[in-house]
Design a protein around this motif. Sequence first.
Motif, PDB file in Angstrom:
ATOM      1  N   ARG A  80      -4.992  -8.753   5.297  1.00 14.39           N
ATOM      2  CA  ARG A  80      -5.048  -7.617   6.210  1.00 14.39           C
ATOM      3  C   ARG A  80      -4.951  -6.301   5.465  1.00 14.39           C
ATOM      4  O   ARG A  80      -3.993  -6.023   4.774  1.00 14.39           O
ATOM      5  CB  ARG A  80      -3.899  -7.708   7.214  1.00 14.39           C
ATOM      6  CG  ARG A  80      -3.974  -8.967   8.029  1.00 14.39           C
ATOM      7  CD  ARG A  80      -3.044  -8.903   9.190  1.00 14.39           C
ATOM      8  NE  ARG A  80      -3.053 -10.201   9.864  1.00 14.39           N
ATOM      9  CZ  ARG A  80      -2.399 -10.447  10.983  1.00 14.39           C
ATOM     10  NH1 ARG A  80      -1.687  -9.480  11.523  1.00 14.39           N
ATOM     11  NH2 ARG A  80      -2.454 -11.630  11.541  1.00 14.39           N
ATOM     12  N   MET A  81      -5.967  -5.487   5.690  1.00  9.46           N
ATOM     13  CA  MET A  81      -6.081  -4.249   4.940  1.00  9.46           C
ATOM     14  C   MET A  81      -4.988  -3.244   5.316  1.00  9.46           C
ATOM     15  O   MET A  81      -4.507  -2.503   4.470  1.00  9.46           O
ATOM     16  CB  MET A  81      -7.454  -3.623   5.181  1.00  9.46           C
ATOM     17  CG  MET A  81      -8.567  -4.435   4.558  1.00  9.46           C
ATOM     18  SD  MET A  81      -8.324  -4.625   2.772  1.00  9.46           S
ATOM     19  CE  MET A  81      -8.752  -6.340   2.566  1.00  9.46           C
ATOM     20  N   GLU A  82      -4.596  -3.233   6.613  1.00 12.51           N
ATOM     21  CA  GLU A  82      -3.568  -2.258   7.025  1.00 12.51           C
ATOM     22  C   GLU A  82      -2.262  -2.533   6.274  1.00 12.51           C
ATOM     23  O   GLU A  82      -1.546  -1.612   5.881  1.00 12.51           O
ATOM     24  CB  GLU A  82      -3.267  -2.325   8.523  1.00 12.51           C
ATOM     25  CG  GLU A  82      -4.446  -2.567   9.433  1.00 12.51           C
ATOM     26  CD  GLU A  82      -4.745  -4.034   9.616  1.00 12.51           C
ATOM     27  OE1 GLU A  82      -4.001  -4.700  10.330  1.00 12.51           O
ATOM     28  OE2 GLU A  82      -5.728  -4.526   9.029  1.00 12.51           O
ATOM     29  N   GLU A  83      -1.972  -3.813   6.093  1.00 11.76           N
ATOM     30  CA  GLU A  83      -0.726  -4.178   5.434  1.00 11.76           C
ATOM     31  C   GLU A  83      -0.755  -3.733   3.990  1.00 11.76           C
ATOM     32  O   GLU A  83       0.220  -3.252   3.429  1.00 11.76           O
ATOM     33  CB  GLU A  83      -0.549  -5.700   5.473  1.00 11.76           C
ATOM     34  CG  GLU A  83      -0.432  -6.206   6.876  1.00 11.76           C
ATOM     35  CD  GLU A  83      -0.222  -7.700   6.937  1.00 11.76           C
ATOM     36  OE1 GLU A  83      -0.294  -8.353   5.877  1.00 11.76           O
ATOM     37  OE2 GLU A  83       0.004  -8.202   8.043  1.00 11.76           O
ATOM     38  N   LEU A  84      -1.923  -3.931   3.406  1.00 12.89           N
ATOM     39  CA  LEU A  84      -2.081  -3.585   2.011  1.00 12.89           C
ATOM     40  C   LEU A  84      -1.834  -2.089   1.803  1.00 12.89           C
ATOM     41  O   LEU A  84      -1.119  -1.677   0.898  1.00 12.89           O
ATOM     42  CB  LEU A  84      -3.498  -4.006   1.670  1.00 12.89           C
ATOM     43  CG  LEU A  84      -4.109  -3.849   0.331  1.00 12.89           C
ATOM     44  CD1 LEU A  84      -5.133  -4.929   0.179  1.00 12.89           C
ATOM     45  CD2 LEU A  84      -4.739  -2.501   0.229  1.00 12.89           C
ATOM     46  N   LYS A  85      -2.384  -1.301   2.735  1.00 10.84           N
ATOM     47  CA  LYS A  85      -2.182   0.142   2.612  1.00 10.84           C
ATOM     48  C   LYS A  85      -0.705   0.491   2.751  1.00 10.84           C
ATOM     49  O   LYS A  85      -0.193   1.365   2.082  1.00 10.84           O
ATOM     50  CB  LYS A  85      -3.002   0.874   3.689  1.00 10.84           C
ATOM     51  CG  LYS A  85      -4.445   1.071   3.292  1.00 10.84           C
ATOM     52  CD  LYS A  85      -5.145   2.026   4.253  1.00 10.84           C
ATOM     53  CE  LYS A  85      -5.369   1.392   5.607  1.00 10.84           C
ATOM     54  NZ  LYS A  85      -6.223   2.154   6.499  1.00 10.84           N
ATOM     55  N   ARG A  86      -0.035  -0.195   3.678  1.00  6.97           N
ATOM     56  CA  ARG A  86       1.366   0.091   3.932  1.00  6.97           C
ATOM     57  C   ARG A  86       2.259  -0.282   2.755  1.00  6.97           C
ATOM     58  O   ARG A  86       3.178   0.437   2.390  1.00  6.97           O
ATOM     59  CB  ARG A  86       1.860  -0.741   5.131  1.00  6.97           C
ATOM     60  CG  ARG A  86       1.628  -0.148   6.475  1.00  6.97           C
ATOM     61  CD  ARG A  86       2.727   0.804   6.925  1.00  6.97           C
ATOM     62  NE  ARG A  86       4.092   0.352   6.878  1.00  6.97           N
ATOM     63  CZ  ARG A  86       4.750  -0.200   7.878  1.00  6.97           C
ATOM     64  NH1 ARG A  86       4.124  -0.409   9.003  1.00  6.97           N
ATOM     65  NH2 ARG A  86       6.014  -0.521   7.756  1.00  6.97           N
ATOM     66  N   LEU A  87       2.009  -1.465   2.197  1.00  9.22           N
ATOM     67  CA  LEU A  87       2.993  -2.067   1.325  1.00  9.22           C
ATOM     68  C   LEU A  87       2.753  -1.905  -0.163  1.00  9.22           C
ATOM     69  O   LEU A  87       3.683  -1.814  -0.945  1.00  9.22           O
ATOM     70  CB  LEU A  87       3.065  -3.574   1.604  1.00  9.22           C
ATOM     71  CG  LEU A  87       3.667  -4.021   2.929  1.00  9.22           C
ATOM     72  CD1 LEU A  87       3.490  -5.520   3.061  1.00  9.22           C
ATOM     73  CD2 LEU A  87       5.136  -3.660   2.990  1.00  9.22           C
ATOM     74  N   ALA A  88       1.482  -1.906  -0.545  1.00 11.45           N
ATOM     75  CA  ALA A  88       1.187  -2.192  -1.940  1.00 11.45           C
ATOM     76  C   ALA A  88       1.575  -1.078  -2.905  1.00 11.45           C
ATOM     77  O   ALA A  88       1.295   0.095  -2.659  1.00 11.45           O
ATOM     78  CB  ALA A  88      -0.292  -2.503  -2.086  1.00 11.45           C
ATOM     79  N   ASP A  89       2.240  -1.439  -3.986  1.00 11.98           N
ATOM     80  CA  ASP A  89       2.370  -0.555  -5.127  1.00 11.98           C
ATOM     81  C   ASP A  89       1.188  -0.770  -6.050  1.00 11.98           C
ATOM     82  O   ASP A  89       0.835   0.074  -6.850  1.00 11.98           O
ATOM     83  CB  ASP A  89       3.666  -0.857  -5.884  1.00 11.98           C
ATOM     84  CG  ASP A  89       4.874  -0.512  -5.047  1.00 11.98           C
ATOM     85  OD1 ASP A  89       4.941   0.625  -4.557  1.00 11.98           O
ATOM     86  OD2 ASP A  89       5.724  -1.395  -4.857  1.00 11.98           O
ATOM     87  N   ARG A  90       0.640  -1.975  -5.941  1.00 11.00           N
ATOM     88  CA  ARG A  90      -0.475  -2.338  -6.790  1.00 11.00           C
ATOM     89  C   ARG A  90      -1.239  -3.444  -6.077  1.00 11.00           C
ATOM     90  O   ARG A  90      -0.644  -4.245  -5.353  1.00 11.00           O
ATOM     91  CB  ARG A  90       0.056  -2.873  -8.123  1.00 11.00           C
ATOM     92  CG  ARG A  90      -0.921  -2.745  -9.275  1.00 11.00           C
ATOM     93  CD  ARG A  90      -0.544  -3.659 -10.414  1.00 11.00           C
ATOM     94  NE  ARG A  90       0.869  -3.585 -10.793  1.00 11.00           N
ATOM     95  CZ  ARG A  90       1.322  -2.874 -11.820  1.00 11.00           C
ATOM     96  NH1 ARG A  90       0.519  -2.188 -12.563  1.00 11.00           N
ATOM     97  NH2 ARG A  90       2.612  -2.890 -12.110  1.00 11.00           N
TER      98      ARG A  90
END
Lengths: 507, 339
Positions: A202-212
């Motif tokens: 899920r792309m939204e999660e990636l935007k929210r969470l990712a440092d990398r």
Amino acid sequence: MTVEPPLLEVRGISKSFPGVKALQGVEFQLDAGEVLVLVGENGAGKSTLMKILSGIYARDEGTIAVDGREVDITGPADAQELGISIIHQEMNLMPDLTVAQNIYLGREPRRGLMLDEKALNRQAAALLGDLGIQLDPRTKVSTLTVAAQQMVEIAKALSVDARVLIMDEPTSALTDTEVETLFGLIESLRASGTGIIYISHRMEELKRLADRVTVLRDGQYIGSLDRDEIDVPTIIEMMVGRTIDTGSKPEPFDTAGRDVVLKVDGLSTRTLLKDVGFELHRGEILGFAGLMGAGRTETARAIIGADPSTSGRVEINGRVARIRQPADAVRHGIGYLSEDRKSLGLLLEQSVTTNTIAASLGRFSGLLGIMNDRRARRVAQQHVEDLRTRTPNVEQPVKLLSGGNQQKVVIAKWLVRDCDILIFDEPTRGIDVGAKEEIYTLLQKLAATGTSIIVISSELPEVLRLSHRIVVMANGRITGTLASEDATQNSIMDLATRFDAAEGAAA
Amino acid sequence: MSSSENGAAVATEARAGGTTAAPSTPAWRAWLQQGLAFGTLIALLLFFWAASPRFLTWSNISGVLLATAVIGILALGTTFVITTAGIDLSIGTGMTLCSVMTGIFAVDLGLPMPLAVLLGILTGGVIGLLNGLNVAILGLPPFIATLAMMMIAQGLALVISGVSPIYFNDVPSFQSIALGTLIPGLPNAVLIMFLVAALAWFLLSKTIFGRITVAIGSNEEAARLSGIDTRRWKLIIYIVAGLFTGVAGVVMASRLGSAQPQLGVGYELQAIAAVIIGGTSLMGGRGSITGTLIGALIMSVLINGLRILSIQTEWQNVVVGIVIALAVFFDTLRNKRSA
């Protein structure tokens, strides 16, 4: 910061299985207090990589270093000792044991030969308290919601002093509020210095969470992006090797003058549904939105007779249909594609062919019930080609296919059956971005040729993308119906939480 | 046909995924268990042949085959039930009840022999029907439902016969059903077993009945949601297995020349063992008729060979037990590798 060696560093990892190169030259690094999101289509090698890290598979080549020191992980015990903990996509909890018993399974505190339940519960309560999870350690796991079970899984993973926590699509079964709770937990873990590898579609999660973000494709390392370089179209392109459009809406659809193919009235069940009624028109895609437990799947199952209903009337093409079991529904031309493909949709050990004809066996058998296997294979082959299902041949057991390809086999099953009404329950759950697009396109084409479709989905962008009209449910009731042009994520969520305020607060 | 064309037209324009294929399972894996069973049978034959010159004589071979017939027919029928992930414990005593009923019809009621035989076989169908009603309609676990039926059938066989054997001495040509030789040198019971096996093979691998049996065993709920009336089909499957039991009962009575109400207990476990040795999975979804036949032969060759080598009966059981454990061990090995 740069002087310190990374918490976990992986270089040049390769792994082959007979006939397949599952991983080739994969690398990434994870610092303490960092969330690394690992993305890739199904079959890209994420699970294999995680299994190597957790000691289930041995790598063929490459190095793994923890705190800059090269290590050898030869079994799950090694991984545990190094502080690497994994939360699998499929839950691994024992439903009949309590929360505390599950967390400390195999490591129970003892007094002599006896288990010390009190100490166990005390220990679990302390751990849950530290993590900010509000659960009674003495609750039986089978009585918990999926989200709460997930929390138990996380607590269990962290109970062994994990420094690296691997989460494999943890939100796939969670509602939005539950996702928020999980994200809160991830934030506090990050703050306390745990390194997190988070696998997601899920792309939204990636935007929210990712440092990398690290991207894999077909077992190959494609690249990594740091927080400030993260850009969804770029990532999707890296994942699938091509560009995909997002955020579009369906063509306008005028229900006036269209035949009503399915009319449901006053449908209720003993446990949840209350007076559910709606109409589905020929060629329409009707979305069903709502929070988990709102009653969308229950509605579908009650309509097809998979679960008993206490009252209600189903009309098909204007005539009352008596549906007491799924066989009746299928006879009336209604096909239901379950959200749980593996346990409700597929005969896993059986071939693509057998699964493709499973809803139409009668049509493939003649005198004395003799099966026409050649025709079955031909039809299966045809659908493999039409749907571009990736399988070496039609005799392949479906359990060896990826999620997206399994879903295509399920779809093929209902195409062969030639249903007028198809109910898709979470059609793209666990399916990678590329295959999702294919399935969307397929649904739209089906509707365009006159099939009427119900799409139940927890992903709002998916509902908005596909549906001509959207029915929103909360607490077993329909709280509103929105036309495509009026529907937004906000208007849907407003209806989805309308009858639900009290419960939402309790969770 | 229109359906698939409809789907085709719809789907052709769907966007392409990649082209990499998922890993394929080599065919040998699917046949490992059966090949293993077959190899075991050959190895046993060679071993006993080398150990004793008496083993590979025609009279001994046909004796072994005759001894296999009853268990073999039971095992063939119960292969269907086991393929649905069910179990049928009532086939041993059920068979005895069928023997006794055949005796009642032929001897006590003096019905014409073919009619008595038919009714004896139908008795099995009724037992299967009751099992099926309990399992498919009332939803009892197969283990419990058929355990109950096992005891009921045993009790009824004793009550109906008055706890004494029924002799078929006065029923003309009844014994030739099993012991006659339509093919010179080969007892008819063996012929019946092979015919029943051919029928079972046809049913399981060529017909909709077999396909649904496998589908139910593979994933009953998925089969139900696909529109298969799983309850009705399970009922039919238990009835079919019951009819096989009836055939076994008639063959048994004919071979002994009498219906022995005390026999039967333990036959069900031997039959189930034969099915498992033959590679049918207790977890359902995978059944093999040739495997069952080979499994039944392995059991009787083993017992016969050990007897020829003058090994005590007690030890024979130990050896058969070990063979069953090994068979299941290789089965789990096979499942692990293909997972």
